[in-house]
Write a protein that holds these residues in place. Structure first.
Motif, mmCIF file in Angstrom:
data_model
loop_
_atom_site.group_PDB
_atom_site.id
_atom_site.type_symbol
_atom_site.label_atom_id
_atom_site.label_comp_id
_atom_site.label_asym_id
_atom_site.label_seq_id
_atom_site.Cartn_x
_atom_site.Cartn_y
_atom_site.Cartn_z
ATOM 1 N N HIS A 1 -9.811 12.898 14.216
ATOM 2 C CA HIS A 1 -8.668 13.213 13.366
ATOM 3 C C HIS A 1 -7.839 11.955 13.100
ATOM 4 N N ASN A 2 -7.669 11.136 14.129
ATOM 5 C CA ASN A 2 -6.963 9.870 13.950
ATOM 6 C C ASN A 2 -7.757 8.947 13.034
ATOM 7 N N THR A 3 -9.081 8.981 13.194
ATOM 8 C CA THR A 3 -9.956 8.183 12.329
ATOM 9 C C THR A 3 -9.778 8.586 10.871
ATOM 10 N N SER A 4 -9.695 9.885 10.637
ATOM 11 C CA SER A 4 -9.538 10.390 9.279
ATOM 12 C C SER A 4 -8.271 9.854 8.628
ATOM 13 N N MET A 5 -7.186 9.820 9.371
ATOM 14 C CA MET A 5 -5.942 9.297 8.814
ATOM 15 C C MET A 5 -6.090 7.831 8.423
ATOM 16 N N LYS A 6 -6.770 7.056 9.282
ATOM 17 C CA LYS A 6 -6.977 5.642 8.981
ATOM 18 C C LYS A 6 -7.833 5.476 7.728
ATOM 19 N N VAL A 7 -8.917 6.244 7.673
ATOM 20 C CA VAL A 7 -9.826 6.154 6.530
ATOM 21 C C VAL A 7 -9.095 6.491 5.235
ATOM 22 N N GLN A 8 -8.307 7.548 5.255
ATOM 23 C CA GLN A 8 -7.601 7.948 4.039
ATOM 24 C C GLN A 8 -6.596 6.890 3.605
ATOM 25 N N LEU A 9 -5.927 6.274 4.560
ATOM 26 C CA LEU A 9 -4.995 5.196 4.222
ATOM 27 C C LEU A 9 -5.730 4.009 3.614
ATOM 28 N N LEU A 10 -6.843 3.634 4.232
ATOM 29 C CA LEU A 10 -7.596 2.472 3.754
ATOM 30 C C LEU A 10 -8.145 2.698 2.353
ATOM 31 N N LEU A 11 -8.674 3.887 2.113
ATOM 32 C CA LEU A 11 -9.273 4.154 0.811
ATOM 33 C C LEU A 11 -8.232 4.360 -0.279
ATOM 34 N N SER A 12 -7.031 4.713 0.108
ATOM 35 C CA SER A 12 -5.972 4.864 -0.889
ATOM 36 C C SER A 12 -5.361 3.518 -1.269
ATOM 37 N N SER A 13 -5.715 2.489 -0.514
ATOM 38 C CA SER A 13 -5.197 1.151 -0.796
ATOM 39 C C SER A 13 -6.327 0.136 -0.626
ATOM 40 N N GLN A 14 -7.313 0.215 -1.518
ATOM 41 C CA GLN A 14 -8.502 -0.634 -1.409
ATOM 42 C C GLN A 14 -8.164 -2.122 -1.468
ATOM 43 N N SER A 15 -7.086 -2.463 -2.160
ATOM 44 C CA SER A 15 -6.756 -3.885 -2.304
ATOM 45 C C SER A 15 -6.404 -4.523 -0.965
ATOM 46 N N SER A 16 -6.014 -3.690 0.007
ATOM 47 C CA SER A 16 -5.654 -4.225 1.320
ATOM 48 C C SER A 16 -6.870 -4.422 2.220
ATOM 49 N N VAL A 17 -8.042 -3.985 1.762
ATOM 50 C CA VAL A 17 -9.266 -4.093 2.558
ATOM 51 C C VAL A 17 -10.028 -5.334 2.121
ATOM 52 N N PRO A 18 -10.327 -6.240 3.040
ATOM 53 C CA PRO A 18 -11.117 -7.425 2.671
ATOM 54 C C PRO A 18 -12.432 -7.019 2.028
ATOM 55 N N SER A 19 -12.851 -7.761 1.029
ATOM 56 C CA SER A 19 -14.044 -7.380 0.258
ATOM 57 C C SER A 19 -15.278 -7.260 1.135
ATOM 58 N N GLN A 20 -15.397 -8.111 2.170
ATOM 59 C CA GLN A 20 -16.585 -8.070 3.010
ATOM 60 C C GLN A 20 -16.607 -6.843 3.928
ATOM 61 N N LEU A 21 -15.486 -6.114 4.001
ATOM 62 C CA LEU A 21 -15.422 -4.932 4.866
ATOM 63 C C LEU A 21 -15.407 -3.621 4.074
ATOM 64 N N ARG A 22 -15.465 -3.705 2.764
ATOM 65 C CA ARG A 22 -15.352 -2.476 1.971
ATOM 66 C C ARG A 22 -16.564 -1.565 2.134
#
Length: 666
Positions: free
Chosen positions: A368-389
């Protein structure tokens, strides 16, 4: 390793109370007296899975039917929004978009429903809608030409001590549909949500079968629908001891992880392993999150390297990988509030080890905690380094699939991760980085075939639960069940035919080439069982239904799929690392279906000889009992199975004696 765990803290301990004192359980009948028989006109049902496929080919992109694995790094383009209502959409008619009813729906006196903004359907969903639209026309014609139809409604309290939405009975009711009036998909409901999501309330879990006719006579325990969840909630918490860490076999464990674990989860890039390992060693395992990733990879790798199912280990033995997991667990609190890709990766790996330990509720909490992280990351793709997308995409699908597996058997809160599914692309190869280790130095390869196939299959299962087992939907009629089941079986066949050679298992009784094929074959037959399960319920409720050729053929397919999952019960060990808990409940479900079938004269005629069925069921009961110490929920299932088999044998003896007496009188 040092410091074995105490009985209460051991990972495979259970410490649950006797059945009579456990939450959600109470004893009922103490004899084999049957409940009042169902009315002759009653029948019953439910159903299972869906998928569509395209031509498979290898060129610029590799395809798995319905799944694309593009080489092009661009995301899929967004689809244009439309204002067409569902009736116009299904009939491919131009919709004027008028509210509250468009012109066509006004003329047809039909419910006019517009899809909510942002809710889209993929190609597989659209194919289902198109086919069901054709079914709708056939059903409407049958409504117009027949005096009535049989519908499925909730079972009445008179026939069961516990009312259930899963156990339906059929009754004749008059229809008021006039020619030209088109009901929306004839009771299947309107398409207002993602049909590839697990519904909030459904009746697919194994223990819902205890409320079915005949099967309910086999068990004296009256189980609350939430009993498995209650037992896991009451379970003593997982307490980890202090262990010394030994890295002398780290290379072997890492290779075992990439060969036998990462194939299921595809969540660690082999090219990054050496960098993570060197960083962790250089910091004495204080660097985050590298150190946590390394420890969890070694924990899962040691579990795989042992070569044994955890169910075959001595009860008092510390499970392989526990020392590494305990060390990683001490690092996880520092990652709980981080919202980056690598912290999320640690959570997925930790959830995977908890599933290996058969700790489903702890895994769900972490997930459940993982889900929150995933949703945050995917809602802000620009904050994710390209090599980790790409890693982020894989972590998303892991979260969705593991959550769906758990939701299929326990009534847990949904995390909301499915809301992103319709716009989520499928996994691709990890981006090549020339600075990483050369291919010769990699601890393993990055195999995606199973992961892609499992994504498709899990979505099929979710669709079936949503379409048929969803208690919030209108009840389905028997007339609508036949074409829908045929369509679902066709979709499952398309999924199978689209599998690439490395994971394409033989459907015949031939050996699979590897553990991946074995697991996919078991899950394939589990899908087919649920597709046709409603027909068994119909016959158990009313033996007269078996005289219909279509019903008889569907029952034969369901029973054959059950047997194919159970006849070589140790084959399930190949999937015990990721799926032991889910697999245990699945074989309990199939076994209860077979037990009930042996007590029905119509269904027993479709089964192998009685002595062969006795051997299969006895082996399954023994297998579940061997797993009972791993979790209180499985222990309850083992008790249910043991009692059900004892009562089944007693009832068979009574049937035999009755037949003998009848023949003498005759």
């Amino acid at each position: 390793m040092e410091g074995p765990l105490s009985d209460d803290s051991r990972a495979n301990g259970h410490g649950e109370a006797p059945a009579a004192n456990r939450p959600g359980l109470k004893r009922s009948r103490s004899s084999y007296e049957k409940p009042p028989p169902a009315a002759p006109s009653q029948r019953a049902e439910s159903i299972d899975d869906v998928h569509s496929g395209n031509e498979s080919k290898m060129s610029d992109s590799m395809e798995l039917k319905g799944l694309r694995f593009p080489a092009d790094p661009l995301d899929y383009p967004r689809r244009r929004a439309t204002i067409a209502c569902e009736i116009c959409r299904s009939r491919k008619s131009r919709c004027d978009g008028a509210r509250p009813k468009c012109r066509l729906c006004t003329e047809l006196h039909a419910d006019c429903v517009y899809r909510e903004p942002g809710i889209k359907l993929d190609a597989g969903d659209k194919l289902i809608l198109e086919r069901l639209a054709r079914i709708e026309g056939l059903l409407q014609l049958s409504h117009s030409n027949s005096p009535g139809d049989r519908h499925i409604g909730p079972i009445s309290p008179a026939t069961s001590n516990t009312a259930s939405d899963d156990t339906h009975v059929l009754k004749r009711v008059s229809t008021t549909s006039a020619p030209g009036n088109v009901p929306p998909l004839n009771g299947l409901g309107t398409w207002q949500a993602n049909i590839s999501a697990m519904p909030k309330a459904h009746t697919t879990p194994a223990l819902h079968l205890l409320q079915w006719p005949i099967i309910r006579e086999l068990v004296s325990l009256q189980c609350d629908p939430q009993v498995l969840l209650q037992l896991e909630m009451a379970r003593p918490p997982l307490e980890l001891g202090r262990y010394s860490l030994d890295f002398s076999a780290a290379h072997a464990y890492a290779r075992a992880f990439f060969e036998r674990v990462n194939v299921w989860y595809a969540c660690v890039d082999p090219a990054t392993w050496h960098a993570y390992y060197h960083n962790a060693m250089a910091s004495s395992f204080c660097s985050l999150p590298d150190s946590c990733i390394v420890l969890l990879v070694l924990a899962l790798g040691q579990a795989a390297h042992s070569g044994l199912s955890i169910s075959r280990l001595p009860v008092d033995q510390v499970p392989p990988g526990m020392a590494y997991f305990s060390a990683a667990w001490n690092l996880l609190p520092s990652l709980l509030t981080r919202n980056d890709v690598l912290s999320t990766q640690c959570h997925i790996l930790a959830s995977a080890y908890l599933l290996y330990l058969v700790r489903p509720l702890e895994a769900w909490n972490l997930l459940h905690n993982t889900s929150m992280k995933v949703q945050l990351l995917l809602s802000s793709q620009s904050s994710v380094p390209s090599q980790l997308r790409e890693l982020g995409v894989r972590l998303y699908w892991n979260t969705l699939m593991i959550e769906s597996d758990l939701l299929a058997e326990m009534d847990l809160p949904h995390s909301g991760v499915v809301s992103l599914e319709e716009n989520m692309r499928l996994p691709r190869s990890f981006p090549y980085d020339s600075t990483m280790a050369s291919l010769e130095e990699l601890p393993g390869s990055d195999e995606l075939w199973y992961f892609l196939a499992e994504i498709a299959l899990r979505r099929l299962l979710n669709r079936v639960s949503h379409l048929i087992y969803n208690t919030e939907r209108n009840k389905v009629t028997i007339s609508s069940l036949d074409p829908v089941c045929a369509e679902l079986d066709f979709q499952l066949t398309q999924w199978y035919e689209g599998l690439p050679a490395p994971v394409k298992f033989p459907r015949e009784r031939l050996p699979a080439q590897n553990q991946v094929q074995t697991v996919l074959r078991l899950r394939y037959f589990a899908c087919r069982t649920i597709i046709y399960r409603p027909y068994l319920l119909a016959v158990l409720a009313d033996e007269n239904c078996a005289s219909e050729l279509g019903v008889q053929d569907a029952c034969r397919k369901c029973l054959e799929a059950c047997i194919r999952q159970l006849e070589y019960i140790t084959a399930h060990h190949d999937g015990h690392l990721p799926y032991l808990w889910q697999g245990a409940l699945s074989i309990v479900s199939q076994s209860l279906l077979l037990m009930g079938a042996t007590l029905s004269s119509s269904l027993a005629a479709l089964l192998p000889p009685a002595h062969q069925m006795n051997v299969i069921i006895a082996e399954v009961v023994a297998e579940v009992e061997r797993m009972a110490h791993l979790a209180p929920s499985i222990r309850l299932c083992a008790e249910i199975m043991r009692e059900a088999e004892e009562r089944r044998q007693a009832l068979l003896q009574i049937q035999a004696q009755t037949q003998t007496q009848g023949s003498r009188v005759g």
